[in-house]
Design an enzyme around this catalytic site. Structure first.
Site, short mmCIF file in Angstrom:
data_model
loop_
_atom_site.label_atom_id
_atom_site.label_comp_id
_atom_site.label_asym_id
_atom_site.label_seq_id
_atom_site.Cartn_x
_atom_site.Cartn_y
_atom_site.Cartn_z
N HIS A 1 -7.24 -43.50 18.11
CA HIS A 1 -8.07 -43.41 16.91
C HIS A 1 -9.52 -43.26 17.30
CE1 HIS A 1 -9.42 -44.17 12.83
NE2 HIS A 1 -10.32 -45.02 13.32
N VAL B 1 0.87 -1.17 0.00
CA VAL B 1 0.00 0.00 0.00
C VAL B 1 0.90 1.23 0.00
CG1 VAL B 1 -1.67 1.32 1.34
CG2 VAL B 1 -1.94 -1.15 1.11
#
Ligand SMILES: Cc1cc2nc3c(=O)[nH]c(=O)nc-3n(C[C@H](O)[C@H](O)[C@H](O)COP(=O)(O)OP(=O)(O)OC[C@H]3O[C@@H](n4cnc5c(N)ncnc54)[C@H](O)[C@@H]3O)c2cc1C
Length: 483
Positions: free
Chosen positions: A457, A253
């Site tokens: 798991h 910018v």
């Protein structure tokens, strides 16, 4: 006799942690703080942003609730309530820090400290904030008359950092704000331009995009979050783009002008003019040493104003230590705290030094990001012969049940010994999953050891083990590479 064995200046995650440790080591400790205990992290950084990001996440999840067989009609948010929840969490945690300091016998002195010499300060009543009436942020210079003077055997400077100013025309226009100013927004801006795609800028962009702002993020480097592995930064750019955020990398910018809106001029790869209601400058931090009297104490700073310290956090001046953001080492709360613990131990006569080898860091965008150790580019630049492996969240049962399958883990390992050198994650719970990577690097673990460790798991944590298996050429839940 000095008033205290140790005086800590600044009560952020560096200062308050140092004060507690020093008190537990038997020192008489004083702590001067000009705002609320907790520093930037609890008041203006880590905690309030994460509280608001959580509201954004819930809103976003509910918007896709139908995918889960759940119907949420008339979905809307109340930004005032989002801010109120954030304020409540900040208050609870900062009150908690104040109680912990008291419970450990630390004397807290309210006010702005300025050195009178290496081991003495005078304390002034802190000024009031022009931004938040009633709040002391950006306090003007302290009032003229000191309320008291304090002496100590040792002093720790833990005054942190404040947002850097952007040296471009229009940076001081109304509507151009820093991260601190973003907490003062009472409405979600319709059009938001974020300057800087590092952690702070990316988090605000992610948050306001979730609440419906039309967000553009401008980053000078080629990828967002440029401190992260290139693959992660590129993946975040793609993900943001898919969410409707305009990502302008390789761009800067140059100026901001006030017309009927804020007109932002972007130069570089994606040169253009942008209209915005709010421009959020998320670029850089500078040390918070204003009116501290470093020169009076003889403490020198580097070219950017940060205070250089050795591995025991000593400044060049005897009995004066510095920790946290003001040292410019790694501007992270957990680094400040570890420096604080180390400095307190050293001052209390315990052998200690800080080791910066393993510093995990997380960015709480959607998707979340975390990394530790060498990026692929940095490992190669440091002369390591590396292998890399990526494993996608989409191949994990748990990620499928979550309905959040975007992203991957990338492991960087030594080719010969398969030692883990870096772990980089983009995807669900990245900030929590990175701890396994940090421990692996700390313990010099290999891919074989990660792969041989039984992981529960179905969990997102399985991703480290699965990636290690893939890195060994033995993947179970993704197809093997063609030979
Ligand atoms: C938007 C944002 C999000 C962030 N998110 C994260 C994150 O998720 N994780 C993370 O690890 N880090 C994050 N950070 C960075 C983190 O907040 C800082 O690294 C951390 O607060 C530094 O701690 P510190 O103790 O060095 O200083 P600070 O937290 O800055 O505290 C310094 C304290 O010193 C006081 N002080 C200054 N001068 C004086 C004086 N002369 N007299 C008395 N008191 C004084 C100040 O009032 C302040 O309370 C974030 C930062 C920002 C801005």
């Amino acid at each position: 006799m000095p008033d205290f064995d140790l005086l800590v200046v600044g009560g952020g995650p560096g200062g308050y942690v140092a004060a507690i440790r020093a008190a537990q080591r038997g020192l008489r400790v004083g702590l001067v703080e000009k705002e609320r205990p907790g520093g930037v992290c609890l008041n203006w950084g880590c905690i309030p942003t994460k509280a608001m990001l959580r509201s954004a996440e819930i809103f976003q999840t509910l918007a896709t609730a139908a995918d889960f067989g759940v119907y949420a009609d008339n979905l809307r948010y109340d930004f005032a309530a989002v801010r109120q929840r954030k304020d409540g969490i900040v208050k609870q945690l900062t009150d908690g820090v104040a109680s912990l300091l008291a419970a450990n016998g630390v004397t807290v002195i309210e006010g702005h400290a300025r050195f009178t010499g290496p081991t003495g300060v005078e304390v002034f009543e802190a000024g009031r904030s022009p931004i938040f009436p009633g709040g002391p942020r950006y306090a003007a210079a302290p009032t003229a008359t000191a309320t008291r003077t304090i002496s100590a055997k040792d002093v720790i400077i833990a005054t942190g950092s404040v947002p850097a100013r952007l040296p471009i025309p229009g940076a001081d226009l109304p509507g151009v704000i820093t991260s601190d100013g973003a907490f003062g927004l009472t409405e979600v801006p319709a059009r938001l331009v974020v300057i800087g795609g590092s952690a702070v800028g990316a988090e605000w962009a992610s948050l306001f995009a979730s609440f419906g702002s039309q967000v553009t993020i401008v980053e000078m480097q080629d990828t967002l979050v440029p401190l992260e592995d290139d693959d992660v930064g590129a993946a975040l750019g793609r993900s943001f783009t898919k969410r409707g955020i305009t990502v302008l990398t390789g761009s800067t910018v140059e100026s901001i002008a006030q017309t009927d809106v804020l007109r932002v001029s972007v130069a570089g790869e994606h040169a253009r003019e942008l209209d915005a209601d709010v421009v959020l400058v998320g670029v850089g931090r500078r040390p918070n040493t204003a009116d501290l009297g470093l020169d009076i104490a003889g403490i020198s700073t580097d070219a950017r104003g940060f205070i250089p310290v050795d591995e025991q956090l000593r400044t060049g001046v005897q009995h004066v230590y510095a920790i946290g953001d003001v040292t410019g080492r790694a501007l992270l709360a957990h680094v400040a705290s570890h420096q604080g613990l180390t400095a307190a131990d050293v001052i209390a006569g315990h052998p200690a030094h800080i080791d910066y080898t393993v510093i995990p860091a997380a960015t709480f965008t959607h998707p979340e990001i975390a990394g530790v150790g060498f990026t692929e580019a940095k490992a190669r630049a440091a002369g390591h012969d590396v292998v890399t492996v990526r494993f996608p969240f989409a191949a994990l049962g748990r990620a499928q049940t979550f309905g959040d399958t975007e992203g991957f883990v990338k492991i960087v390992a030594g080719r010969r010994h398969r030692e883990v050198l870096g772990v980089h994650i983009i995807g669900p719970s990245a900030s929590d999953l990175i701890t396994e990577g940090a421990l692996a690097i700390s313990l010099e673990a290999t891919l074989d050891e990660l792969a041989d460790t039984i992981h529960a798991h179905p969990t997102l944590g399985e991703i480290g083990m699965e990636a290690a298996l893939a890195g060994l050429g033995l993947p179970v839940h993704i197809a093997p590479r063609k030979r």
